[in-house]
Design a protein around this motif. Structure first.
Motif, PDB file in Angstrom:
ATOM      1  N   VAL A 184       0.842  -1.204   0.000  1.00  0.00           N
ATOM      2  CA  VAL A 184       0.000   0.000   0.000  1.00  0.00           C
ATOM      3  C   VAL A 184       0.873   1.249   0.000  1.00  0.00           C
ATOM      4  O   VAL A 184       0.588   2.214  -0.711  1.00  0.00           O
ATOM      5  N   ARG A 185       1.953   1.234   0.771  1.00  0.00           N
ATOM      6  CA  ARG A 185       2.878   2.371   0.764  1.00  0.00           C
ATOM      7  C   ARG A 185       3.481   2.565  -0.627  1.00  0.00           C
ATOM      8  O   ARG A 185       3.635   3.688  -1.094  1.00  0.00           O
ATOM      9  N   TRP A 186       3.816   1.464  -1.302  1.00  0.00           N
ATOM     10  CA  TRP A 186       4.363   1.538  -2.650  1.00  0.00           C
ATOM     11  C   TRP A 186       3.351   2.161  -3.604  1.00  0.00           C
ATOM     12  O   TRP A 186       3.687   3.012  -4.418  1.00  0.00           O
ATOM     13  N   LEU A 187       2.083   1.744  -3.485  1.00  0.00           N
ATOM     14  CA  LEU A 187       1.031   2.328  -4.320  1.00  0.00           C
ATOM     15  C   LEU A 187       0.940   3.832  -4.123  1.00  0.00           C
ATOM     16  O   LEU A 187       0.680   4.580  -5.068  1.00  0.00           O
ATOM     17  N   ASP A 188       1.149   4.279  -2.896  1.00  0.00           N
ATOM     18  CA  ASP A 188       1.027   5.694  -2.545  1.00  0.00           C
ATOM     19  C   ASP A 188       2.302   6.488  -2.837  1.00  0.00           C
ATOM     20  O   ASP A 188       2.337   7.692  -2.630  1.00  0.00           O
ATOM     21  N   GLY A 189       3.337   5.817  -3.314  1.00  0.00           N
ATOM     22  CA  GLY A 189       4.592   6.502  -3.592  1.00  0.00           C
ATOM     23  C   GLY A 189       5.424   6.764  -2.358  1.00  0.00           C
ATOM     24  O   GLY A 189       6.360   7.564  -2.377  1.00  0.00           O
ATOM     25  N   ASP A 190       5.093   6.103  -1.255  1.00  0.00           N
ATOM     26  CA  ASP A 190       5.762   6.312   0.028  1.00  0.00           C
ATOM     27  C   ASP A 190       6.802   5.226   0.316  1.00  0.00           C
ATOM     28  O   ASP A 190       7.351   5.161   1.415  1.00  0.00           O
ATOM     29  N   TYR A 191       7.063   4.348  -0.639  1.00  0.00           N
ATOM     30  CA  TYR A 191       8.022   3.265  -0.436  1.00  0.00           C
ATOM     31  C   TYR A 191       8.643   2.907  -1.773  1.00  0.00           C
ATOM     32  O   TYR A 191       7.941   2.809  -2.784  1.00  0.00           O
ATOM     33  N   ALA A 192       9.946   2.732  -1.758  1.00  0.00           N
ATOM     34  CA  ALA A 192      10.665   2.270  -2.944  1.00  0.00           C
ATOM     35  C   ALA A 192      11.508   1.059  -2.541  1.00  0.00           C
ATOM     36  O   ALA A 192      12.329   1.172  -1.623  1.00  0.00           O
ATOM     37  N   PRO A 193      11.311  -0.073  -3.179  1.00  0.00           N
ATOM     38  CA  PRO A 193      12.107  -1.252  -2.838  1.00  0.00           C
ATOM     39  C   PRO A 193      13.593  -0.979  -3.058  1.00  0.00           C
ATOM     40  O   PRO A 193      13.978  -0.254  -3.976  1.00  0.00           O
ATOM     41  N   GLU A 194      14.393  -1.512  -2.175  1.00  0.00           N
ATOM     42  CA  GLU A 194      15.840  -1.390  -2.282  1.00  0.00           C
ATOM     43  C   GLU A 194      16.445  -2.787  -2.252  1.00  0.00           C
ATOM     44  O   GLU A 194      15.972  -3.648  -1.537  1.00  0.00           O
ATOM     45  N   GLY A 195      17.480  -2.957  -3.011  1.00  0.00           N
ATOM     46  CA  GLY A 195      18.187  -4.226  -3.012  1.00  0.00           C
ATOM     47  C   GLY A 195      19.022  -4.373  -1.758  1.00  0.00           C
ATOM     48  O   GLY A 195      19.038  -3.494  -0.894  1.00  0.00           O
ATOM     49  N   PRO A 196      19.745  -5.472  -1.669  1.00  0.00           N
ATOM     50  CA  PRO A 196      20.605  -5.684  -0.491  1.00  0.00           C
ATOM     51  C   PRO A 196      21.676  -4.604  -0.373  1.00  0.00           C
ATOM     52  O   PRO A 196      22.167  -4.104  -1.373  1.00  0.00           O
ATOM     53  N   LYS A 197      21.975  -4.255   0.849  1.00  0.00           N
ATOM     54  CA  LYS A 197      23.032  -3.273   1.116  1.00  0.00           C
ATOM     55  C   LYS A 197      24.374  -3.957   0.872  1.00  0.00           C
ATOM     56  O   LYS A 197      24.598  -5.058   1.315  1.00  0.00           O
ATOM     57  N   ARG A 198      25.263  -3.285   0.157  1.00  0.00           N
ATOM     58  CA  ARG A 198      26.587  -3.881  -0.100  1.00  0.00           C
ATOM     59  C   ARG A 198      27.665  -3.010   0.446  1.00  0.00           C
ATOM     60  O   ARG A 198      27.635  -1.878   0.566  1.00  0.00           O
TER      61      ARG A 198
END
Length: 70
Positions: free
Chosen positions: A56-70
């Motif tokens: 739901v946050r992604w739909l609202d533009g409030d979340y962007a998936p991030e890959g693993p931290k390197r």
């Protein structure tokens, strides 16, 4: 020959319910309460609801998936 009715998730197209982001959050709260009332373990409740909240946050533009931290 008649064409089959177009449906969206089993509902005739054009008749599907439209949800606001606030309504989706409210429904997630109700879903969480129903899971707890049904006796699901805390970890299960958090898995079901937490992942849905990210969506739901992604739909609202409030979340962007991030890959693993390197």
């Amino acid at each position: 020959m008649r064409r089959p009715a177009i449906t969206l998730m089993g509902v005739p197209f054009g008749m599907a319910k439209v949800w606001t982001i606030n309504e989706l959050h409210d429904q997630l709260d109700a879903f969480e309460a129903a899971l707890r009332e049904a006796g699901l373990k805390e970890k299960s409740v958090q898995t079901y609801v937490g992942r849905s909240r990210y969506f739901v946050r992604w739909l609202d533009g409030d979340y962007a998936p991030e890959g693993p931290k390197r």
